[in-house]
Enzyme design. Structure first.
Site, mmCIF file in Angstrom:
data_model
loop_
_atom_site.group_PDB
_atom_site.id
_atom_site.type_symbol
_atom_site.label_atom_id
_atom_site.label_comp_id
_atom_site.label_asym_id
_atom_site.label_seq_id
_atom_site.Cartn_x
_atom_site.Cartn_y
_atom_site.Cartn_z
ATOM 1 C CG ASP A 73 -14.902 76.534 5.778
ATOM 2 O OD1 ASP A 73 -15.418 77.017 6.799
ATOM 3 O OD2 ASP A 73 -13.700 76.196 5.706
ATOM 4 C CE1 TYR A 78 -7.571 76.028 4.968
ATOM 5 C CE2 TYR A 78 -9.687 76.582 4.021
ATOM 6 C CZ TYR A 78 -8.941 76.006 5.027
ATOM 7 O OH TYR A 78 -9.589 75.406 6.080
ATOM 8 C CE LYS A 107 -11.933 77.533 8.574
ATOM 9 N NZ LYS A 107 -11.774 77.280 7.144
ATOM 10 C CG HIS A 140 -7.253 78.469 10.528
ATOM 11 N ND1 HIS A 140 -7.082 78.754 9.205
ATOM 12 C CD2 HIS A 140 -7.532 77.148 10.573
ATOM 13 C CE1 HIS A 140 -7.247 77.656 8.483
ATOM 14 N NE2 HIS A 140 -7.522 76.666 9.304
#
Ligand code: A2P
Length: 347
Positions: A73, A78, A107, A140
């Protein structure tokens, strides 16, 4: 080990119920000294698979795949997709898995909600991950910001959902499936009300909602709504995310991994509290994405798919609900801005 259960999508695709979360797995990883200690311990114990482990996101993903993880994931925000992409490419090259055997989610970040920015955002993610397509692409947050905006948040950086409706972004997401750039689309951090609005107008209904879910935040109504509407749920922060950024912590946060009920159940089954938490998530029918940088815990988490809790265990855990969010979205709530906790979660 390739026998992780899956949830099924209407086109027959199957998503492994346990995946590796990569939030907080920054490109840097853990400190050099800790990396060396882990690598030495790893060599000494001769643990299989024989993958050198240095504790950054690259070696974590390589180790996880070699140990049997088939679901990663990710998210653009990130900041680690390029390293994950190298780990995927090297795992494919080494013949450990094929692309088709992996399930990869990413996302859309909130600064790319303008319909014209959606496809380029996915293309950037695909380039970073060195992939031709994603298995699943999620919006997201139900929050829009101006292109290129970063934290810390201010009201000028945000766009209201009145000015940039979720449905406009969703239409662009729908076209990504038609173009073969991703196989499924969904959302993250969506309330029942926002899911219902999307279901009312979408041509392709959302197939996944990824939200914070654990015994202190069980969200039974959301679980029920999603199951009735063929929307799968993925549980993020399933272990209570104790390594979340300091800005998301308060002094009196309950510590999920220290919950006595979990310890008692774990003891009865001869497993760890973390394994009970993950098994609970799977037995509720959700997908779960624990994050770990640690080889032993990566293997332990994967093995939790084999832990079977009793009806009494499930009842005891059901009684622990505090409706408590570790990631409450308060970072979107800035003075003069369009977002509040009430309108994000539809309280
Ligand atoms: P580490 O990366 O050192 O293993 P979440 O998935 O809820 O975001 O939680 C992630 C946190 O939980 C990280 O601090 C991670 O530390 C820790 N963690 C992951 N797996 C386990 C486990 N099996 N037992 C205890 N802590 C764990």
């Amino acid at each position: 080990m390739n026998d992780i259960d899956t949830v099924k999508f209407s086109n027959g695709d199957q998503m492994p119920v346990l995946g590796l979360g990569t939030w907080k797995s920054s490109s840097g990883g853990i400190k050099q000294k800790a990396k060396r200690a882990i690598a030495a311990a790893y060599r000494l114990l001769g643990l299989e698979p024989r993958q050198s482990f240095t504790g950054d996101v690259y070696s974590t993903v390589r180790y996880a795949i070699a140990a049997g993880y088939r679901h990663i994931d990710c998210a653009h925000v990130y900041g680690n997709e390029a390293k994950i992409g190298r780990a995927l490419a090297d795992s494919f090259k080494a013949g450990i898995v094929t692309r088709e055997q992996m399930w990869i989610t990413s996302k859309l970040w909130s600064d790319c909600h303008d319909p014209q920015d959606v496809q380029p955002a996915l293309e950037e993610t695909l380039a970073n991950l060195q992939l031709e397509y994603l298995d699943l692409y999620l919006m997201h947050w139900p929050v829009a910001m101006k292109k290129g905006s970063t934290f810390p948040m201010t009201s000028e950086k945000l766009i209201s959902l009145h000015d940039l409706p979720i449905l406009d972004t969703w239409r662009a997401m729908e076209s990504l499936v038609d173009k073969g750039l991703c196989r499924h689309i969904g959302v993250s951090n969506f309330s029942i009300a926002k899911l219902q609005n999307l279901l009312d107008d979408a041509e392709r209904p959302p197939e996944m909602n990824q939200v914070e879910l654990h015994p202190y935040l069980q969200q039974p109504s959301l679980l029920d709504f999603c199951h009735k509407n063929n929307i799968h749920l993925t549980a993020y922060s399933p272990l209570g995310s104790s390594d979340r950024p300091e800005s998301l912590k308060t002094a009196d946060d309950p510590i999920l991994l220290e919950e006595p009920t979990m310890a008692a159940i774990a003891k009865r089954h001869g497993v760890t509290p973390a394994q009970v938490l993950l098994s609970w998530a799977i037995q509720r029918g959700t997908v779960v994405i624990p994050k770990s940088f640690n080889p032993e815990r990566l293997r332990q988490n994967l093995a939790s798919a084999n832990v079977v809790l009793t009806a009494e265990d499930m009842q005891a855990i059901a009684a622990l609900d505090l409706d408590y969010r570790y990631v409450d979205g308060a970072f979107w709530q800035v003075p003069g801005g369009p977002y509040t906790l009430e309108n994000i979660w539809d309280l």
